[in-house]
Design a protein around this motif. Structure first.
Motif, PDB file in Angstrom:
ATOM      1  N   UNK A 274       0.832  -1.211   0.000  1.00 39.33           N
ATOM      2  CA  UNK A 274       0.000   0.000   0.000  1.00 39.33           C
ATOM      3  C   UNK A 274       0.863   1.257   0.000  1.00 39.33           C
ATOM      4  N   UNK A 275       1.914   1.270   0.809  1.00 38.47           N
ATOM      5  CA  UNK A 275       2.786   2.446   0.879  1.00 38.47           C
ATOM      6  C   UNK A 275       3.479   2.682  -0.455  1.00 38.47           C
ATOM      7  N   UNK A 276       3.958   1.619  -1.099  1.00 40.84           N
ATOM      8  CA  UNK A 276       4.607   1.774  -2.402  1.00 40.84           C
ATOM      9  C   UNK A 276       3.624   2.276  -3.459  1.00 40.84           C
ATOM     10  N   UNK A 280       5.044   5.718  -3.919  1.00 38.12           N
ATOM     11  CA  UNK A 280       6.110   5.418  -4.876  1.00 38.12           C
ATOM     12  C   UNK A 280       7.365   4.898  -4.193  1.00 38.12           C
ATOM     13  N   UNK A 281       8.391   4.668  -5.006  1.00 34.47           N
ATOM     14  CA  UNK A 281       9.655   4.131  -4.507  1.00 34.47           C
ATOM     15  C   UNK A 281      10.600   5.294  -4.191  1.00 34.47           C
ATOM     16  N   UNK A 282      10.634   5.657  -2.933  1.00 34.88           N
ATOM     17  CA  UNK A 282      11.542   6.693  -2.459  1.00 34.88           C
ATOM     18  C   UNK A 282      12.436   6.106  -1.373  1.00 34.88           C
ATOM     19  N   UNK A 283      13.404   6.898  -0.930  1.00 36.49           N
ATOM     20  CA  UNK A 283      14.301   6.422   0.125  1.00 36.49           C
ATOM     21  C   UNK A 283      13.516   6.133   1.414  1.00 36.49           C
ATOM     22  N   UNK A 284      12.531   6.978   1.714  1.00 35.65           N
ATOM     23  CA  UNK A 284      11.753   6.791   2.938  1.00 35.65           C
ATOM     24  C   UNK A 284      10.894   5.526   2.869  1.00 35.65           C
ATOM     25  N   UNK A 285      10.227   5.311   1.716  1.00 38.23           N
ATOM     26  CA  UNK A 285       9.370   4.127   1.611  1.00 38.23           C
ATOM     27  C   UNK A 285      10.194   2.842   1.575  1.00 38.23           C
TER      28      UNK A 285
END
Length: 365
Positions: A274-276, A280-285
């Motif tokens: 769900x978070x992705x 999206x694909x970031x350093x935090x996620x």
């Protein structure tokens, strides 16, 4: 005939005395149980916590040289500080999540795409599911109005569960405080437990029975309930920091899964997906995904360290104790049930193994 009559009269008086004494003892036991019954769950919790934390008290007492009362007070304050703050944050987050869901439903801004025509062809549930899905795609207000009678009943169930969870939390806090009082008199309590076990099982088996009960309580409390709490806190704090919707509710679900010996990845993997999908694909996620996935597998490392100590309790016994305890006593039974059933299980097989020398059967433990 007179001696026989005197014998019968003496026997009757003796039997009458025995019945009166037995009746008085039974009345005393029943009345004592009725007085103690409101505090039964609290005292069971307190004893479980005291037995589980007592080795820590002995270790701290040896290192610090403080008296038992001071060491027990430090342990109680530390446990309250460690548990209350995260659980309070999770509870607040759960309330906020419910408010957001309710506000979203009221605003009617949530859009659902219409269902594919193939859904109607599904066996059994297809036509009904297609109808409800189609109504929801046109607006959730109509569906909510249609489901209102069912939602009222579900709401009462949820409110009851929330009240039970709140009562269990207050009961747990009280049990932590009382367990500190019990630990302050730990040596006296140990001797009293051995005396009771000697009276019940005999002098030759009493001490071993007391040791078995203590080891079982510690093994289940540390290896099952303790690991589930640790996992809930690790994953729940990560959900709260990341701002995952319903983090508090998800953390409680992870706790229940942990006690039932189900993997926490059943929750963490969908949350990571769900978070992705939303951020999206970031350093935090990516960091959140790695942390959540590793925290979800932490029980694989903790179980050999904690559950392997003491005695071996089959997982079906723990699962039955958790589910049965929750059915009988609600949320509090979810924690007490596995411990009590594990103790009963090990005592039963100890009794089976203490057959005569001709017995060749082995315990299936």
């Amino acid at each position: 005939m007179q001696p026989s009559f005197k014998f019968d009269s003496t026997l009757s008086r003796g039997l009458l005395d025995v019945l009166i004494k037995a009746g008085l003892i039974a009345a005393l036991v029943i009345f004592s149980f009725q007085v103690f019954e409101p505090f039964k769950e609290l005292m069971i919790w307190s004893v479980i916590l005291a037995v589980t934390l007592y080795p820590l008290q002995c270790w701290l007492k040896t290192r610090t040289g403080l008296k038992d009362g001071y060491v027990a007070t430090l342990i109680v304050l530390f446990v309250l500080l460690v548990l209350i703050a995260p659980i309070y944050l999770l509870a607040i987050n759960a309330g906020d999540s419910i408010d957001k869901v309710v506000a979203l439903l009221k605003s009617d801004t949530l859009s659902i795409p219409p269902p594919p025509e193939s859904v109607a062809a599904w066996p059994l549930i297809g036509p009904r599911l297609y109808e409800v899905w189609l109504k929801a795609s046109g607006g959730l207000s109509d569906v909510a109005q249609h489901l209102l009678p069912y939602l009222k009943g579900s709401g009462r169930v949820l409110l009851g569960a929330a009240a039970s969870a709140g009562g269990a939390f207050l009961l747990f806090i009280s049990a932590v405080i009382i367990s500190g009082i019990i630990m302050a008199f730990g040596e006296t309590g140990t001797r009293a437990a051995e005396r009771i076990a000697n009276r019940v099982a005999g002098a030759d088996r009493g001490k071993s029975m007391a040791v078995l009960c203590t080891a079982t309580i510690r093994a289940v409390a540390q290896g099952v309930i303790g690991i589930a709490f640790i996992q809930m806190l690790l994953i729940g704090v990560g959900f709260v920091v990341k701002g995952v919707p319903g983090a508090g509710i998800l953390a409680v679900a992870i706790l229940i899964l942990g006690i039932a010996q189900a993997p926490a990845t059943l929750i963490t993997i969908p949350v990571i997906a769900y978070v992705f999908s939303t951020e999206g694909f970031t350093a935090a996620t990516i960091a959140f995904a790695i942390y959540s996935f590793v925290a979800g597998l932490s029980d694989n490392v903790l179980k050999p360290l904690l559950l392997g100590r003491g005695v071996d309790v089959p997982m079906p016994v723990v699962l039955i104790g958790a589910i049965g305890g929750m059915v009988v006593k609600g949320i509090i039974g979810l924690f007490i049930g596995p411990v009590i059933l594990a103790v009963a299980y090990n005592l039963f097989w100890q009794w089976v193994d203490q057959q005569g020398p001709d017995s060749t059967s082995e315990s299936p433990k």
